[in-house]
Design a protein around this motif. Structure first.
Motif, PDB file in Angstrom:
ATOM      1  N   GLY A   7       2.662   1.846  -2.686  1.00  0.00           N
ATOM      2  CA  GLY A   7       2.839   0.998  -1.512  1.00  0.00           C
ATOM      3  C   GLY A   7       2.539  -0.462  -1.715  1.00  0.00           C
ATOM      4  O   GLY A   7       2.614  -1.244  -0.767  1.00  0.00           O
ATOM      5  N   ALA A   8       2.198  -0.881  -2.936  1.00  0.00           N
ATOM      6  CA  ALA A   8       1.918  -2.293  -3.178  1.00  0.00           C
ATOM      7  C   ALA A   8       3.187  -3.115  -2.961  1.00  0.00           C
ATOM      8  O   ALA A   8       4.292  -2.660  -3.245  1.00  0.00           O
ATOM      9  CB  ALA A   8       1.400  -2.490  -4.604  1.00  0.00           C
ATOM     10  N   PRO A   9       3.051  -4.340  -2.454  1.00  0.00           N
ATOM     11  CA  PRO A   9       4.225  -5.172  -2.176  1.00  0.00           C
ATOM     12  C   PRO A   9       4.925  -5.614  -3.457  1.00  0.00           C
ATOM     13  O   PRO A   9       4.276  -5.998  -4.436  1.00  0.00           O
ATOM     14  CB  PRO A   9       3.638  -6.381  -1.439  1.00  0.00           C
ATOM     15  N   LEU A  10       6.226  -5.595  -3.440  1.00  0.00           N
ATOM     16  CA  LEU A  10       7.015  -6.019  -4.595  1.00  0.00           C
ATOM     17  C   LEU A  10       6.689  -7.449  -4.987  1.00  0.00           C
ATOM     18  O   LEU A  10       6.612  -7.780  -6.177  1.00  0.00           O
ATOM     19  CB  LEU A  10       8.504  -5.888  -4.273  1.00  0.00           C
ATOM     20  N   GLY A  11       6.477  -8.319  -4.011  1.00  0.00           N
ATOM     21  CA  GLY A  11       6.247  -9.720  -4.293  1.00  0.00           C
ATOM     22  C   GLY A  11       4.998 -10.000  -5.093  1.00  0.00           C
ATOM     23  O   GLY A  11       4.876 -11.089  -5.677  1.00  0.00           O
ATOM     24  N   GLU A  12       4.074  -9.046  -5.159  1.00  0.00           N
ATOM     25  CA  GLU A  12       2.857  -9.253  -5.943  1.00  0.00           C
ATOM     26  C   GLU A  12       3.071  -8.998  -7.433  1.00  0.00           C
ATOM     27  O   GLU A  12       2.219  -9.350  -8.252  1.00  0.00           O
ATOM     28  CB  GLU A  12       1.736  -8.352  -5.424  1.00  0.00           C
ATOM     29  N   ALA A  13       4.195  -8.386  -7.797  1.00  0.00           N
ATOM     30  CA  ALA A  13       4.430  -8.045  -9.204  1.00  0.00           C
ATOM     31  C   ALA A  13       4.804  -9.257 -10.040  1.00  0.00           C
ATOM     32  O   ALA A  13       4.656  -9.237 -11.261  1.00  0.00           O
ATOM     33  CB  ALA A  13       5.526  -6.991  -9.313  1.00  0.00           C
ATOM     34  N   GLY A  14       5.275 -10.319  -9.396  1.00  0.00           N
ATOM     35  CA  GLY A  14       5.672 -11.511 -10.145  1.00  0.00           C
ATOM     36  C   GLY A  14       6.561 -12.396  -9.315  1.00  0.00           C
ATOM     37  O   GLY A  14       6.863 -12.094  -8.150  1.00  0.00           O
ATOM     38  N   PRO A  16       3.102   1.126 -15.279  1.00  0.00           N
ATOM     39  CA  PRO A  16       2.081   0.699 -14.316  1.00  0.00           C
ATOM     40  C   PRO A  16       2.670  -0.009 -13.106  1.00  0.00           C
ATOM     41  O   PRO A  16       2.157   0.150 -11.981  1.00  0.00           O
ATOM     42  CB  PRO A  16       1.171  -0.222 -15.131  1.00  0.00           C
ATOM     43  N   VAL A  17       3.723  -0.791 -13.289  1.00  0.00           N
ATOM     44  CA  VAL A  17       4.367  -1.427 -12.136  1.00  0.00           C
ATOM     45  C   VAL A  17       4.935  -0.365 -11.203  1.00  0.00           C
ATOM     46  O   VAL A  17       4.770  -0.437  -9.976  1.00  0.00           O
ATOM     47  CB  VAL A  17       5.467  -2.396 -12.599  1.00  0.00           C
ATOM     48  N   ALA A  18       5.598   0.639 -11.765  1.00  0.00           N
ATOM     49  CA  ALA A  18       6.184   1.692 -10.938  1.00  0.00           C
ATOM     50  C   ALA A  18       5.120   2.427 -10.137  1.00  0.00           C
ATOM     51  O   ALA A  18       5.321   2.721  -8.952  1.00  0.00           O
ATOM     52  CB  ALA A  18       6.947   2.679 -11.820  1.00  0.00           C
ATOM     53  N   ALA A  19       4.002   2.733 -10.765  1.00  0.00           N
ATOM     54  CA  ALA A  19       2.938   3.440 -10.054  1.00  0.00           C
ATOM     55  C   ALA A  19       2.434   2.620  -8.872  1.00  0.00           C
ATOM     56  O   ALA A  19       2.229   3.151  -7.767  1.00  0.00           O
ATOM     57  CB  ALA A  19       1.794   3.758 -11.012  1.00  0.00           C
ATOM     58  N   ARG A  20       2.241   1.328  -9.072  1.00  0.00           N
ATOM     59  CA  ARG A  20       1.730   0.476  -7.988  1.00  0.00           C
ATOM     60  C   ARG A  20       2.735   0.352  -6.849  1.00  0.00           C
ATOM     61  O   ARG A  20       2.371   0.405  -5.673  1.00  0.00           O
ATOM     62  CB  ARG A  20       1.338  -0.887  -8.548  1.00  0.00           C
TER      63      ARG A  20
END
Length: 306
Positions: free
Chosen positions: A154-161, A146-150
């Motif tokens: 185009g989702a920002p990396l900084g939102e993942a954690g 799910p992280v890879a898909a987001r």
């Protein structure tokens, strides 16, 4: 590509790649495909391999690093994860040529170097980016896919954690390579499907050697089992799979110093530079690993004939 800050705006990628030790007899790979497809139906998924030997982090790292420079810019997921469910971190790494997603066990860093180096890193802790229920044993499905898909959308990396200092990422020990007056000793890095033996030695160690060589298993003077307090700071128990390096003094095998397999007679050993730029040992029409009794971690001595 820009990555890192939570408010970055990026162009979406069109590619996610998958490299795992999941095998092909179960549904694990299909499930990861399905998670990505549910979130990003138009995403192209490239399967690098799912036949990394189970738990062989070093082999997975080598395959990943030698493959990603030839793939389109995208998000590269790698899961060879003996420590799944333990306190080891799940991470995503930004590079100039895309993202790498997987466990923080040394699997990703050589690939990051191949893609230009780590520019940003985060720990994957944002529950909105993960499956509603995260299994303790299947982070490929519930965390990394799910992280890879987001990220690919185009989702920002900084939102993942939260950010991770790249200096704290787990690193595998460097494979052993030693120059000798009459040649070199090098650790077997990988053995491929054809039995070709890839050494950790760079091409320049082979270049000055003559046309006729000898190859032999070398004595391993490394400590077989370091005490926990003696392990390197970034070493983990799974960074060297249960593959004993060969003891010393095996029989010598004659080899031709060539450019390709056909430079040796059929059934004979050839030392050459492989497509990844490393020294490799191959048998023309045969299986070099069987001939040499070599597995990943074996030390081999390549030397001139006296």
């Amino acid at each position: 590509m820009t990555s890192g800050a939570a408010n970055d705006v990026r162009t979406p990628f069109g590619v996610v790649s998958l490299t795992t030790d999941y095998g092909l007899t179960d549904g694990f790979v299909a499930v990861c495909h399905g998670v990505i497809a549910r979130l990003a139906p138009a995403m192209r998924i490239i399967d690098v391999t799912h036949l990394v030997p189970p738990g062989d982090v070093r082999r997975g790292a080598a395959v990943l690093a030698q493959t990603v420079p030839h793939l389109p810019a995208g998000v590269h997921v790698a899961v060879v994860d003996p420590g799944v469910g333990t306190p080891r971190r799940g991470v995503a790494l930004g590079t100039p040529e895309g993202f790498l997603v997987g466990p923080d066990n040394g699997l990703l860093l050589d690939a990051a170097v191949a893609l230009g180096g780590v520019t940003d890193a985060v720990e994957l802790t944002n529950p909105r980016w993960l499956a509603p229920r995260v299994s303790a044993t299947f982070h490929g499905r519930d965390v990394f896919a799910p992280v890879a898909a987001r990220l690919a959308l185009g989702a920002p990396l900084g939102e993942a954690g939260p950010p991770v200092d790249p200096a704290t990422l787990v690193r595998l020990p460097d494979p052993l390579v030693r120059r000798r007056p009459d040649g070199f000793v090098a650790e077997v890095l990988t053995v491929d499907h054809f039995g070709n033996v890839q050494l950790a030695a760079p091409a320049d160690l082979l270049a000055p050697l003559p046309a006729r060589l000898l190859v032999q298993a070398a004595p391993d003077d490394r400590p077989e089992h370091a005490a926990p307090d003696d392990r390197p700071e970034h070493a983990t128990p799974d960074d060297r799979p249960a593959q004993a390096a060969a003891g010393g003094g095996g029989r010598e095998v004659a080899a031709v110093h060539g450019r390709t397999f056909g430079d040796a007679p059929v059934g004979a050993l050839v030392a050459h530079v492989d497509s990844a730029g490393r020294v490799a040992l191959s048998v023309n029409g045969g299986h070099a690993a069987e001939l040499l009794g070599a597995i990943p971690g074996t030390l081999l001595r390549v030397r001139v004939i006296a």
